[in-house]
Write an enzyme that holds these catalytic residues in place. Structure first.
Site, PDB file in Angstrom:
ATOM      1  N   LYS A  84      17.625  40.275  21.388  1.00 29.19           N
ATOM      2  CA  LYS A  84      17.564  41.009  20.116  1.00 29.19           C
ATOM      3  C   LYS A  84      17.118  40.069  18.994  1.00 29.19           C
ATOM      4  O   LYS A  84      17.167  38.837  19.148  1.00 29.19           O
ATOM      5  CB  LYS A  84      18.951  41.586  19.801  1.00 29.19           C
ATOM      6  CG  LYS A  84      20.005  40.515  19.559  1.00 29.19           C
ATOM      7  CD  LYS A  84      21.409  41.113  19.476  1.00 29.19           C
ATOM      8  CE  LYS A  84      22.437  40.013  19.265  1.00 29.19           C
ATOM      9  NZ  LYS A  84      23.823  40.522  19.416  1.00 29.19           N
ATOM     10  N   TYR A 119      14.935  21.569  -8.657  1.00 23.82           N
ATOM     11  CA  TYR A 119      15.543  22.393  -9.708  1.00 23.82           C
ATOM     12  C   TYR A 119      16.957  21.943 -10.043  1.00 23.82           C
ATOM     13  O   TYR A 119      17.736  21.592  -9.164  1.00 23.82           O
ATOM     14  CB  TYR A 119      15.594  23.860  -9.255  1.00 23.82           C
ATOM     15  CG  TYR A 119      14.237  24.467  -9.046  1.00 23.82           C
ATOM     16  CD1 TYR A 119      13.290  24.494 -10.070  1.00 23.82           C
ATOM     17  CD2 TYR A 119      13.892  25.016  -7.825  1.00 23.82           C
ATOM     18  CE1 TYR A 119      12.036  25.050  -9.872  1.00 23.82           C
ATOM     19  CE2 TYR A 119      12.639  25.585  -7.618  1.00 23.82           C
ATOM     20  CZ  TYR A 119      11.712  25.602  -8.641  1.00 23.82           C
ATOM     21  OH  TYR A 119      10.480  26.150  -8.443  1.00 23.82           O
TER      22      TYR A 119
HETATM   23  C1  PLP Z   1      24.452  39.690  20.365  1.00 25.93           C
HETATM   24  C2  PLP Z   1      25.266  40.258  21.480  1.00 25.93           C
HETATM   25  C3  PLP Z   1      25.503  39.514  22.655  1.00 25.93           C
HETATM   26  C4  PLP Z   1      25.140  38.059  22.811  1.00 25.93           C
HETATM   27  O1  PLP Z   1      26.137  37.253  22.225  1.00 25.93           O
HETATM   28  P1  PLP Z   1      26.077  35.647  22.304  1.00 25.93           P
HETATM   29  O2  PLP Z   1      27.344  35.202  21.663  1.00 25.93           O
HETATM   30  O3  PLP Z   1      24.874  35.242  21.534  1.00 25.93           O
HETATM   31  O4  PLP Z   1      25.989  35.287  23.738  1.00 25.93           O
HETATM   32  C5  PLP Z   1      26.134  40.159  23.704  1.00 25.93           C
HETATM   33  N1  PLP Z   1      26.536  41.439  23.600  1.00 25.93           N
HETATM   34  C6  PLP Z   1      26.351  42.166  22.484  1.00 25.93           C
HETATM   35  C7  PLP Z   1      26.834  43.568  22.433  1.00 25.93           C
HETATM   36  C8  PLP Z   1      25.734  41.595  21.377  1.00 25.93           C
HETATM   37  O5  PLP Z   1      25.569  42.333  20.253  1.00 25.93           O
END
Ligand code: PLP
Length: 374
Positions: free
Chosen positions: A35, A263
Site C-alpha cells: 500500500k 530561515y
Molecule cells: C499496513 C498494514 C500492514 C503492514 O504492517 P507493517 O507493520 O508495516 O508490517 C498489515 N496489515 C494491515 C491491515 C495494514 O493496514
C-alpha cells in the site's frame, strides 16, 4: 551515478528480506503489503521483487492501488481492505481482487455487484478486535457472518479469508485481541464458514508472536528492511534496508563565525565553517521537525543538518572539510555502510521509520537496482 535527488531502491534487498521472513515465520502463505506506493518505494517493482522472494499475496488499502498492480500485469492474489462508500466494487471483482469486508452494507454491495457481473466475488471478512478502526464489531459478528455464509451458498461470494489487525500496544493487549479474534473464528465456524486464510499479524507480531501467525502474515515495514521495534534494528532481525535517499551537493559556501543559516537563523555558525547545500526539503518529504537534529553522509563522513529544513533544501555543516558541488550526499540508507538510517531520521523528527520512507515525495525520482545488480 547519484542523481540530484534520488531514492535508490534495492529490489534485491526486498527479495532477500521476504525470503528471510518467509523462512522465519513458516506460514503457508505470506502477504507483502505494498500500500501507499509500497511505503514510498514504488508499488509495482516492489510487488514483483516480493513475489520473487516468495510472497504469494499482495496487500493494499484501496481498490485503486490494487487496480494499479493489475494494470501493470501482476496477476497474483491481491487483497484491498479500505473502501470508500462508492468503491468500484465491480471493477475490483472483474479484476479478481479480494475485498476486505468490514460491514453488512459492504457485503451486500459486493454481492450485488457480483450478481450483476455474473461473477463470484472473493471476500475476506475483517473483524474488529480492539483497534477501533474498521472491521465488523463483535456485536455484529453473528448476523454478518451468517449473511456471508448465505451469500456463499448462493454462489455470489466466496469467503476466502477472515482477518484482523493488532495494535502492538503490549503483550496483554495483543493477547486480548487474539482471544477476541479466536471468538470470531468460532462464530464463523458456527455460521458454516471454512475460510482458507486466517490472518492477524503484521510485521511486529509475525516476528515476535508466533501464536498470531495463523495461515498467513501480512508484512509491510519488515520487507522494506526496517524494524517495527524500538529495541531491535533491521540488521538485528536479519533485514537489509531497501531505500537509500541521496542527492548531490548543490552549493558550497564558506561562512565566517556568526553567520546565520536558513530561515529564522535558528543556527549561527559558531566558527568559520564550510556549509553544503542539499537539494531536498519538506516538499520532498524531508521532515522539517528534524531541522538541526538529523545527520547526513557526504564523502563517507556524517555531518549535522544545521538551521531550518526548507521546502526544497537544507544546509549541512561540514566544518573545515573539503566539500564540492556535485559530491554525493546520503540522507539515509543502510547503516552497515556508515550512513544514517531511516530510523535515525525518525528519531530526529519524533516519528517512526514507516513515516520517513513513506513520505518521500513525488519530486524524488526512484531508481531501481535489480537483484544481483551492483
Ligand atoms: C499496513 C498494514 C500492514 C503492514 O504492517 P507493517 O507493520 O508495516 O508490517 C498489515 N496489515 C494491515 C491491515 C495494514 O493496514
Amino acid at each position: 551515478m547519484t542523481g540530484f535527488r534520488e531514492a535508490a531502491i534495492d529490489l534485491g534487498a526486498v527479495t532477500a528480506n521476504v525470503a528471510h521472513l518467509r523462512a522465519l515465520v513458516g506460514t503457508p502463505s505470506l502477504m507483502a503489503v505494498v500500500k501507499a506506493n509500497a511505503y514510498g518505494h514504488g508499488a509495482v517493482p516492489v510487488a514483483r521483487a516480493a513475489l520473487t522472494g516468495g510472497a504469494d499475496w499482495l496487500g493494499v488499502a484501496d481498490i485503486e492501488e490494487a487496480l494499479e498492480l493489475r494494470a501493470a500485469g501482476i496477476a497474483s492474489p491481491v487483497l484491498a481492505w479500505l473502501h470508500d462508500p462508492a468503491a468500484k466494487w465491480a471493477a475490483a471483482i472483474d479484476a479478481g481482487i479480494d475485498l476486505g469486508i468490514s460491514s453488512a452494507a459492504q457485503l451486500t454491495q459486493v454481492a450485488d455487484a457480483a450478481r450483476s457481473l455474473g461473477r463470484v466475488a472473493s471476500v475476506q471478512i475483517k473483524l474488529e478486535t480492539g483497534l477501533s478502526r474498521n472491521g465488523v464489531h463483535e456485536s455484529e459478528w453473528e448476523p454478518v457472518l451468517a449473511l456471508a455464509a448465505r451469500l456463499e451458498r448462493a454462489g455470489e461470494v466466496r469467503v476466502r479469508g477472515i482477518f484482523s489487525h493488532l495494535s502492538n500496544t503490549s503483550p496483554a493487549d495483543d493477547a486480548a485481541a487474539i482471544a477476541c479474534f479466536e471468538r470470531g473464528l468460532e462464530v464463523a465456524a458456527a455460521a458454516g464458514l471454512a475460510p482458507e486464510l486466517v490472518h492477524l499479524a503484521s510485521s511486529a507480531a509475525a516476528i515476535r508472536l508466533p501464536q498470531a501467525r495463523y495461515s498467513m502474515v501480512r508484512l509491510g515495514i519488515s520487507l522494506y528492511g526496517l524494524s517495527p521495534f524500538d529495541d531491535a534494528t533491521g540488521a538485528d532481525l536479519g533485514l537489509r534496508p531497501a531505500m537509500t535517499l541521496r542527492g548531490q551537493v548543490a552549493a558550497v559556501r564558506r561562512v565566517v563565525a556568526g553567520a546565520g543559516v536558513s530561515y529564522d537563523y535558528t543556527w549561527r555558525a559558531p566558527s568559520d565553517s564550510t556549509l553544503a547545500l542539499v537539494p531536498l526539503g519538506y516538499a520532498d518529504g524531508i521532515p522539517r521537525q528534524a531541522s538541526g537534529l538529523a545527520r547526513v553522509s557526504i564523502n563517507g563522513r556524517q555531518y549535522p543538518v544545521v538551521g531550518r529544513i526548507a521546502m526544497d533544501q537544507f544546509v549541512v555543516n561540514a566544518g573545515d572539510d573539503a566539500v564540492e558541488i556535485g559530491d554525493p550526499v546520503v540522507l539515509f540508507g543502510d547503516p552497515a555502510t556508515g550512513v544514517p538510517s531511516a530510523t535515525d531520521w525518525a528519531n530526529a523528527a519524533g516519528t517512526i521509520n514507516y513515516d520517513i520512507v513513506t513520505r518521500i515525495g513525488a519530486r524524488v525520482p526512484r531508481s531501481y537496482r535489480q537483484p544481483g545488480e551492483e
